[in-house]
Design an enzyme around this catalytic site. Structure first.
Site, PDB file in Angstrom:
ATOM      1  N   ASP A 226      32.414 -46.642  29.588  1.00 30.77           N
ATOM      2  CA  ASP A 226      31.244 -46.091  29.979  1.00 30.77           C
ATOM      3  C   ASP A 226      30.092 -46.416  29.481  1.00 30.77           C
ATOM      4  O   ASP A 226      30.074 -47.435  28.082  1.00 30.77           O
ATOM      5  CB  ASP A 226      31.703 -44.330  29.777  1.00 30.77           C
ATOM      6  CG  ASP A 226      30.652 -43.673  30.569  1.00 30.77           C
ATOM      7  OD1 ASP A 226      30.021 -44.066  31.451  1.00 30.77           O
ATOM      8  OD2 ASP A 226      30.662 -42.006  30.449  1.00 30.77           O
TER       9      ASP A 226
ATOM     10  N   CYS B 122      58.369 -28.299  25.658  1.00 24.42           N
ATOM     11  CA  CYS B 122      59.217 -28.792  27.070  1.00 24.42           C
ATOM     12  C   CYS B 122      59.379 -29.375  26.180  1.00 24.42           C
ATOM     13  O   CYS B 122      60.157 -29.888  25.126  1.00 24.42           O
ATOM     14  CB  CYS B 122      57.531 -30.172  27.345  1.00 24.42           C
ATOM     15  SG  CYS B 122      56.961 -31.523  26.539  1.00 24.42           S
TER      16      CYS B 122
ATOM     17  N   CYS C 267      59.442 -33.175  26.016  1.00 27.26           N
ATOM     18  CA  CYS C 267      59.074 -35.065  24.931  1.00 27.26           C
ATOM     19  C   CYS C 267      59.648 -34.907  23.903  1.00 27.26           C
ATOM     20  O   CYS C 267      60.402 -33.891  22.561  1.00 27.26           O
ATOM     21  CB  CYS C 267      57.541 -34.655  24.665  1.00 27.26           C
ATOM     22  SG  CYS C 267      56.746 -33.650  23.463  1.00 27.26           S
TER      23      CYS C 267
ATOM     24  N   ALA D  20      29.242 -35.731  36.324  1.00 30.57           N
ATOM     25  CA  ALA D  20      28.340 -34.514  35.486  1.00 30.57           C
ATOM     26  C   ALA D  20      29.007 -33.191  36.562  1.00 30.57           C
ATOM     27  O   ALA D  20      29.010 -32.283  36.692  1.00 30.57           O
ATOM     28  CB  ALA D  20      26.968 -34.155  36.183  1.00 30.57           C
TER      29      ALA D  20
ATOM     30  N   CYS E 151      57.893 -31.786  21.172  1.00 30.01           N
ATOM     31  CA  CYS E 151      58.759 -30.692  21.509  1.00 30.01           C
ATOM     32  C   CYS E 151      59.957 -30.731  21.345  1.00 30.01           C
ATOM     33  O   CYS E 151      60.791 -29.735  20.749  1.00 30.01           O
ATOM     34  CB  CYS E 151      58.469 -30.160  23.172  1.00 30.01           C
ATOM     35  SG  CYS E 151      57.012 -30.410  23.253  1.00 30.01           S
TER      36      CYS E 151
ATOM     37  N   ASP F 293      23.539 -43.882  34.390  1.00 26.29           N
ATOM     38  CA  ASP F 293      23.371 -43.507  35.531  1.00 26.29           C
ATOM     39  C   ASP F 293      22.733 -42.145  34.427  1.00 26.29           C
ATOM     40  O   ASP F 293      22.990 -41.647  33.707  1.00 26.29           O
ATOM     41  CB  ASP F 293      24.461 -42.625  36.478  1.00 26.29           C
ATOM     42  CG  ASP F 293      25.631 -42.259  35.507  1.00 26.29           C
ATOM     43  OD1 ASP F 293      26.242 -43.189  34.494  1.00 26.29           O
ATOM     44  OD2 ASP F 293      25.945 -40.753  35.682  1.00 26.29           O
TER      45      ASP F 293
HETATM   46  N1  GUN Z   1      31.079 -38.574  31.371  1.00 26.44           N
HETATM   47  C1  GUN Z   1      31.457 -37.749  31.855  1.00 26.44           C
HETATM   48  N2  GUN Z   1      30.476 -37.326  32.951  1.00 26.44           N
HETATM   49  C2  GUN Z   1      29.598 -38.176  33.434  1.00 26.44           C
HETATM   50  C3  GUN Z   1      28.760 -39.070  34.101  1.00 26.44           C
HETATM   51  O1  GUN Z   1      28.725 -37.648  34.955  1.00 26.44           O
HETATM   52  N3  GUN Z   1      28.250 -40.189  33.975  1.00 26.44           N
HETATM   53  C4  GUN Z   1      29.311 -41.035  33.035  1.00 26.44           C
HETATM   54  N4  GUN Z   1      28.789 -42.453  33.131  1.00 26.44           N
HETATM   55  N5  GUN Z   1      29.819 -40.382  32.091  1.00 26.44           N
HETATM   56  C5  GUN Z   1      30.485 -40.029  32.227  1.00 26.44           C
HETATM   57 ZN    ZN Z   2      55.498 -31.670  24.827  1.00 26.54          ZN
END
Ligand code: GUN
Ligand code: ZN
Length: 668
Positions: free
Chosen positions: A85, A270, A272, A187, A275, A120
């Site tokens: 990201d 669970c 796993c 978002a 757990c 963005d």
């Molecule tokens: N991580 C969570 N929401 C967003 C987003 O709207 N844009 C980006 N780039 N990363 C995110």
């Molecule tokens: Zn578990």
């Protein structure tokens, strides 16, 4: 193109995504790795792909140097595909970042990211429209710029537009026209944090319906397993989870039905390794760091198990059932599920009409499923008869189980027969009678269709609920308009409260009613239902020979003399074409109906009966569903071959890789 679809259910896809560091199965969950802080070996718990934050690496001198020298894979010690990201999330949290779009895109390329992201603007929900529009312009500008500065890097391009569906659609459409490989939907974290799932549905549906089907979509910041099934059913393919570690730090356990607090646990939930190795008390007594790690392992295990379950459900054709189960975990998820009825038209096009699993009615929300919508629409393809007899439900298939025929009947008086039901102009009233069963959830089922999927392959409780009664009552009122004489069993009238909407008088048959489904009528009606009004006449004339199974006595084949026209598939009761059937359907259905048009290069392969790859398709009937019988033709509409579609019409046109049609036979 790097994405291929293998199986479909609802709007969901099981597929593969090819990246420089390997191929991943989708839908996939990408654990969020904090660069420099990560200790948990996430691949040991099922991660095929991870996501990390390029901005955090860029900002920290030590991390940046290491990433630039050794690459991001070495830095976070993960050999598979890595998504990064851009710092947009930090932008939305802190209002500012110290990097430009161009710099962060180039940086991601330099550190060897598999899929990078432009910077963005994550416009939050419910802002003023003016702000959403302004920020969207910047997001789009930066997306374009990212394309100009990247060299080989696969690129994410995030759909924004706040909670304005039209802005989401516009953004999706514009990004879809550019050369991106993956489309995140951005978002949405604030919506999920405050349980605004119905708005999440609006945002996701407005986005996916305008994104290219040939690219995977990533629901950004969605890491809670209780949302996965619903999101996949809407067409999301990738998820990222910081939740597994954030919830663990907060002593909370992720479950597909919600969240559990360790402080409240009497039993571990669970099977796993965490757990089954520790009691809640042992975990509570543990030092924080160790406990967080163990809870994070549980959270990862749970999340990957849910993703596997979802992929299997798509393969089985039971994704709707899973979604309905999951959405009962929270009232606002239920609200979101209910709001899917606003998207019936769209969902019906993507949902395959034939599935391996039976349709299970799990509550009134099941009435909104595409299968029900599709049946009501396809019933418009059936020609009405002079007389209609409506019977109550029996075991399935109905025509073989009507041994206890009801004794009392009503006749409908003053039926408005001038208004012919449906919109199909080719509906010609026939001289004979139609016998149909009235049942939940499909409403009216003519006995001739009682073996067709899902009319035979469904289960629902015998005590009808109010919503079902209302739905069937309305469907019935519309349907009967095309008939001159309507006889209704008293049981049907009572169960669906028909005396409220129809004038009824007592009726008795001259002789006792005998139900006998005519084989020829049956094949005509199935073909009309499957291929469209009149297709039955186009496929099967009066002289066809019907061959039944010796064991089940069900229709298996239809011949013209020695020439096979079509086979009725036992599993779902619809026709599979043979050569003669394909020829007849081609003659009968006007271009481009049921056609997939291939280019000259593909023509010889099609004639040889080789499967059709999407890149050779130059046109097709946009109304084709996945798993339908399709005609493969050239540009002059000459029939080359026929087969079964793997994708729907829109997807076939959109894809450039992978199979579009599994050819049954060429050489026509
Ligand atoms: N991580 C969570 N929401 C967003 C987003 O709207 N844009 C980006 N780039 N990363 C995110
Ligand atoms: Zn578990």
């Amino acid at each position: 193109m790097n994405f291929e679809i293998k199986y479909k259910d609802a709007r969901g896809r099981v597929g593969t995504l090819k990246t420089p560091h390997g191929i991943i199965k989708t839908p996939a969950l990408m654990p969020v790795i904090h660069p420099g802080k990560q200790t948990l070996p996430v691949s040991d718990y099922g991660a095929e792909v991870v996501i990390t934050n390029a901005y955090l690496i860029y900002k920290n001198e030590e991390l940046r140097e290491k990433a630039l020298n050794d690459g991001v894979h070495e830095l976070i010690d993960f050999t598979g595909p890595i998504v990064t990201d851009s710092g947009s999330f930090q932008l939305s949290e802190y209002g500012d970042v110290q990097v430009t779009n161009e710099e962060i895109v180039k940086f991601q390329e330099m550190i060897g990211t598999d899929i990078g992201t432009s910077l963005d603007i994550p416009t939050p929900p419910s802002v003023k429209r003016e702000r959403a529009e302004k920020e969207l312009i910047i997001t789009l500008k930066r997306a374009k710029e990212a394309l100009e500065v990247r060299e080989e890097l696969m690129l994410n391009s995030v759909v924004q537009g706040s909670t304005f569906p039209d802005l989401r659609s516009e953004c999706a459409q514009k990004l879809g026209k550019m050369d991106f490989q993956v489309h995140p939907i951005g978002a949405v974290v604030p919506l999920m944090e405050s349980y605004r799932y119905q708005e999440l549905v609006e945002v996701v549906m407005a986005s996916v319906s305008h994104l290219p089907d040939s690219r995977p979509r990533h629901l950004m910041g969605a890491g809670h397993p209780m949302i996965f099934a619903l999101a996949v059913a809407m067409g999301c393919d990738l998820f990222d989870s910081a939740a597994y570690i954030l919830y663990a730090e907060d002593d909370r356990l992720l479950m597909p039905n919600g969240t559990l607090k360790l402080e409240n646990l009497y039993e571990m939930p669970c099977s796993c390794e965490v757990c089954t190795s520790y009691t809640p008390e042992e975990l509570r007594q543990m030092e924080k760091e160790k406990r967080t790690e163990l809870l994070a392992i549980h959270n990862l295990r749970m999340s990957f198990a849910e993703m596997r379950l979802i992929r299997q459900a798509i393969v089985d054709g039971s994704l709707w059932e899973l979604v309905e189960q999951r959405c009962r975990a929270h009232p606002f998820l239920l609200e979101a599920l209910r709001s899917l009825k606003n998207y019936s038209l769209d969902l019906e096009k993507y949902d395959p009409p034939y599935k391996k699993s039976a349709f299970f009615y799990t509550g009134p929300e099941s009435l909104n499923r595409p299968e029900v919508y599709r049946h009501l629409k396809r019933m418009e393809r059936i020609s009405p008869s002079q007389k209609l007899i409506l019977l109550p439900r029996s075991g399935k298939p109905y025509s073989e189980r009507l041994y206890d025929l009801p004794q009392t009947f009503y006749k409908v008086v003053d039926n408005d027969s001038s208004a012919v039901a449906g919109t199909g102009s080719s509906r010609i009233p026939q001289e004979d009678m139609q016998v149909a069963v009235v049942d939940v959830p499909f409403g009216i089922i003519p006995l001739e269709l009682d073996q067709v999927y899902p009319l035979a392959q469904n289960e629902s409780p015998a005590d009808y609920d109010e919503d079902s009664i209302k739905m069937v009552k309305n469907a019935l009122r519309d349907y009967i308009k095309g008939f001159k004489e309507i006889i209704i069993s008293a049981e049907v009238a009572r169960k669906f409260a028909l005396e409220q909407v129809l004038s009824l008088e007592d009726y008795s048959f001259q002789e006792s009613l005998k139900i006998d489904v005519d084989d020829h009528k049956r094949i005509i009606m199935i073909a009309d239902y499957q291929f469209g009004s009149g297709a039955g006449e186009g496929l099967f004339n009066e002289e066809v020979k019907i061959v039944k199974s010796r064991k089940t006595r069900k229709i298996r084949h239809v011949y013209d003399g020695d020439e096979l026209i079509a086979t009725l598939r036992a599993s779902d009761g619809v026709f599979v074409l043979a050569k003669e059937g394909a020829r007849r359907l081609h003659r009968y259905l006007p271009y481009p109906k049921n056609r997939v048009v291939v280019n000259e290069d593909a023509e010889p392969f099609a004639r040889e009966g080789k499967s059709i790859f999407a890149k050779f398709v130059i046109n097709c009937d946009i109304d084709i569903h996945a798993k339908e019988e399709v005609l493969i033709v050239n540009e002059q509409d000459q029939l080359l071959a026929f087969g079964k579609s793997i994708l729907n019409g829109k997807e076939i046109l959109n894809f450039n890789t992978g199979q579009a049609v599994k050819t049954r036979k060429g050489g026509l």
